[in-house]
Design an enzyme around this catalytic site. Structure first.
Site, PDB file in Angstrom:
ATOM      1  N   HIS A 188       0.950  -1.419   0.214  1.00 19.62           N
ATOM      2  CA  HIS A 188       0.009  -0.191   0.013  1.00 19.62           C
ATOM      3  C   HIS A 188       1.014   1.515   0.151  1.00 19.62           C
ATOM      4  O   HIS A 188       0.875   1.944  -1.081  1.00 19.62           O
ATOM      5  CB  HIS A 188      -0.787  -0.046   1.007  1.00 19.62           C
ATOM      6  N   GLU A 189       1.982   1.469   0.839  1.00 22.13           N
ATOM      7  CA  GLU A 189       2.516   2.691   1.025  1.00 22.13           C
ATOM      8  C   GLU A 189       3.433   2.660   0.526  1.00 22.13           C
ATOM      9  O   GLU A 189       3.960   3.488  -0.961  1.00 22.13           O
ATOM     10  CB  GLU A 189       3.566   3.042   2.127  1.00 22.13           C
TER      11      GLU A 189
END
Ligand code: ZN
Length: 698
Positions: A475-476
């Protein structure tokens, strides 16, 4: 000239001429920040004054482009400071944060409320069709004009002054809110003393608990902390219901303990000031004000999506609760299921029904391999390669740096990963930048940072991730790619500077590639034997992604609904925010064994600054986009389909805020998003149709 002496002795004000122009963290001390902020603020003030007082008539270049060029030094000092105070804070940095937050807010408000400056921008805006601007220049002019208007530039003087005071006060309240949550997190450690306290806990958890205890000055003991990566596995595995309750209550009470770190008064004042700001600007509520500048455009559109998802999610959660209650009863548990029970019995149910032990996968998900997997997906989609560098001064000894190379082998960005939890780091995971990409005056390479809170392994051992943590890493990294691939001219349109309900789209979309067999077969290998994760385990894993989605959806949508409804109140007065939350949860029929993912008193997205205020719905909104977008890849028969990947890069990952987000999405997908993809992704569409069986696989 003391000012010059100060500058000469302050590495923050020297040219940053190390590799990639990264901040000289090896020489920076907390005492350097305040004088550096002051000097950089003075410099920006002078730059902006020169633009406003320019005797020449306004042109795009002498006004809008000049504004884009102003304040660069302040921006980079602030970026370095924000990274440090978030990822490696100490009392000195926190003191500076409390001092500087209101100053920065006041100075920014002063620019946006400057009449002469706004006059020049407004004159250009009115003449925009006759200026011969290209599409991106026109967009940056429109965005600047909107920014001034939303700050109140067109209002009479006394209302402007009130807005400025509100902004400043809100900035202080936001900083104090976050510090209170961190104080509560630091103050708590559940030390597991008796052998019986360890019942049910797997070895991997015990190793992390030992490291956590050592870091808190209790070597040789084991501690549960309030970091999500500690509390969630504890709640899942601990067989001690009394300890689960103790840990959960402490986790849920962050910011609501009634002492010096209690956030009730901060929340009350924040909500009231936000509503007042919206009224001054002519909006019915703060939610109306915030959403006017998003992809959703209105609170009604956001609420419609949340409510569409709520009903099937709640129905699924209530039927799952019955199944969990039955498991507890079969064990002789004579109690009504509570929030500290859900994860425990859900984990048992998962193991029984899916023969899938989350911790069985852990040896196959070492951090190092998951970083390599995230890099590999970026290579297959966008042609990027990553080479680790050890010559960049970083903010902490555990952080690492890589140069990202484009298809032609030339650097496009510097990527910094800071993965391990520590007491000086705020909880959660985030992406930030130390420098944004731009091409206004030559090519500026972005410096992008990912910060996560994975438990640091004992010396010499590998950091093994849970599946959720691997997902967080992807995600990051999706956010990081949005910053690294950015290819725009103007800094204010760069990378992740997009609408709040669009910014999670590139990050959430990226998560899809983690659990694909194409990724896991190559990268999920046993840390000792190197053997690939068994195919059957991967298949069960994919099926398991739909497990317990009633719970996950309910806890997220409940938090989003509370946030939105709270900010829809036109005149909140002296509102009891926690009381409002309780009433709202009762009104939507919150299942009793589930709590919102964030209770208001520690809802940092909403109160620690205003980034996601009236905006927590954005995650779900973005997920509607990511589910619909990934279906395009699945339907193509190749999840790395080159033509789709090219459109994704052109219209989304590299495009910053060059276009209105709805338009960017249509350019990529060829149509508007269809929200049913979200219900399919979460396995809720089937439950809604009464077919059940979400755990049965695809
Ligand atoms: Zn995100």
């Amino acid at each position: 000239m003391s000012q010059i002496t100060d500058e000469a002795e302050n590495p923050l004000l020297d040219p940053w001429d190390g590799p990639f122009g990264a901040p000289p963290f090896d020489r920076v001390r907390p005492a350097h920040f305040r004088p550096a902020f002051d000097a950089a603020l003075a410099e920006r003030r002078a730059e902006v004054r020169a633009i406003a007082d320019n005797p020449e008539p306004p042109t795009f270049d002498n006004t809008v482009a000049a504004l884009e060029r102003s304040g660069r030094r302040l921006e980079r000092i602030d970026a370095a400071f924000s990274l440090l105070v978030g990822a490696d804070a100490d009392a000195a940095l926190e003191e500076i944060e409390r001092e500087i937050a209101p100053v920065l807010a006041r100075e920014r408000a002063a620019i946006l409320l400057d009449e002469k400056l706004f006059g020049r921008v407004a004159a250009l805006y009115d003449a925009r069709d006759r200026l011969g601007l290209d599409a991106e220049a026109l967009r940056v002019l429109e965005r600047r004009h909107l920014e001034f208007a939303r700050a109140g530039a067109a209002l009479p003087a006394e209302k402007k002054a009130r807005l400025a005071a509100i902004s400043e006060r809100l900035a202080s309240l936001g900083a104090a809110f976050g510090q209170n949550v961190l104080a509560d997190e630091r103050a708590f450690a559940l030390v597991l003393e008796a052998p019986d306290d360890l019942a049910g806990l797997p070895d991997s958890f015990l190793a992390e608990a030992a490291a956590a205890a050592a870091e808190r000055g209790r070597p040789g003991e084991r501690a549960v902390t309030l970091s999500r990566s500690s509390i969630e596995p504890f709640l899942a595995f601990s067989a001690r219901r009394d300890l689960r309750e103790k840990a959960w209550r402490a986790f849920y009470a962050r910011g609501a303990g009634g002492g010096a770190s209690d956030n009730a008064a901060i929340m009350r004042e924040t909500v009231e000031l936000r509503a007042e700001r919206a009224r001054l600007l002519g909006y019915a509520s703060y939610a109306h004000f915030r959403l006017a500048d998003t992809m959703a455009k209105t609170p009604e559109a956001a609420l419609a999506l949340l409510k569409r998802v709520w009903a099937p999610a709640r129905a699924k959660a209530l039927s799952d609760a019955e199944a969990l209650q039955a498991i507890a009863a079969a064990e002789g548990g004579n109690f009504a299921l509570q929030p500290w029970d859900w994860r425990h019995y859900a984990e048992k149910r998962r193991r029984a029904r899916l023969d899938f032990d989350e911790s069985a996968l852990k040896p196959y998900l070492p951090l190092e391999a998951m970083i390599a997997a995230a890099f590999d997906v970026a290579h297959r989609l966008f042609g990027l390669s990553f080479v680790e560098r050890d010559d960049v001064a970083l903010h902490h000894k555990d952080a690492r740096a890589w140069v990202a190379l484009g298809r032609d082998g030339a650097p496009i960005a510097l990527f910094i990963g800071d993965y391990f939890a520590r007491a000086s780091k705020r909880s959660g995971a985030w992406m930030t930048t130390l420098r944004d990409q731009a091409k206004l005056d030559g090519r500026v390479l972005p410096i992008v940072v990912n910060v996560t809170n994975f438990a640091k392994p004992p010396a010499g051992e590998a950091c093994l991730l849970g599946l959720d943590e691997a997902q967080t890493l992807f995600h990051e990294f999706g956010h990081a790619l949005h910053g690294m691939l950015s290819d725009v001219t103007y800094p204010s349109l760069s990378g992740t500077r997009v609408a709040q309900d669009f910014v999670e789209f590139p990050s959430q979309l990226y998560e899809h590639w983690l659990e694909r067999p194409e990724t896991l077969r190559r990268f999920a290998r046993h840390r000792q034997t190197g053997a690939p994760a068994p195919a059957a385990l991967i298949e069960r894993l994919r099926a398991a992604r739909r497990f317990d989605q009633g719970f996950a959806t309910v806890e997220a949508v409940a938090a989003a609904l509370v946030d939105l409804e709270l900010h829809l109140i036109g005149e909140p007065g002296a509102i009891d925010v926690a009381g409002f939350e309780a009433r709202e949860l009762a009104a939507i029929g919150m299942p009793p064994a589930i709590a919102p993912r964030h209770a208001v008193a520690h809802f940092q997205h909403v109160f620690s600054g205003d980034a996601y205020a009236a905006g927590y719905y954005s995650y779900l909104w973005s997920e509607a986009l990511d589910a619909d977008a990934f279906e395009a890849f699945e339907q193509s028969g190749d999840v790395f389909d080159p033509a789709l990947a090219e459109r994704l890069e052109r219209f989304v990952y590299s495009a910053g805020d060059r276009r209105e987000p709805g338009e960017a999405y249509r350019a990529f997908r060829g149509r508007d998003p269809e929200p049913d993809a979200l219900l399919r992704k979460r396995g809720l569409a089937a439950a809604q149709a009464g077919r059940g069986g979400d755990e049965g696989g695809d």
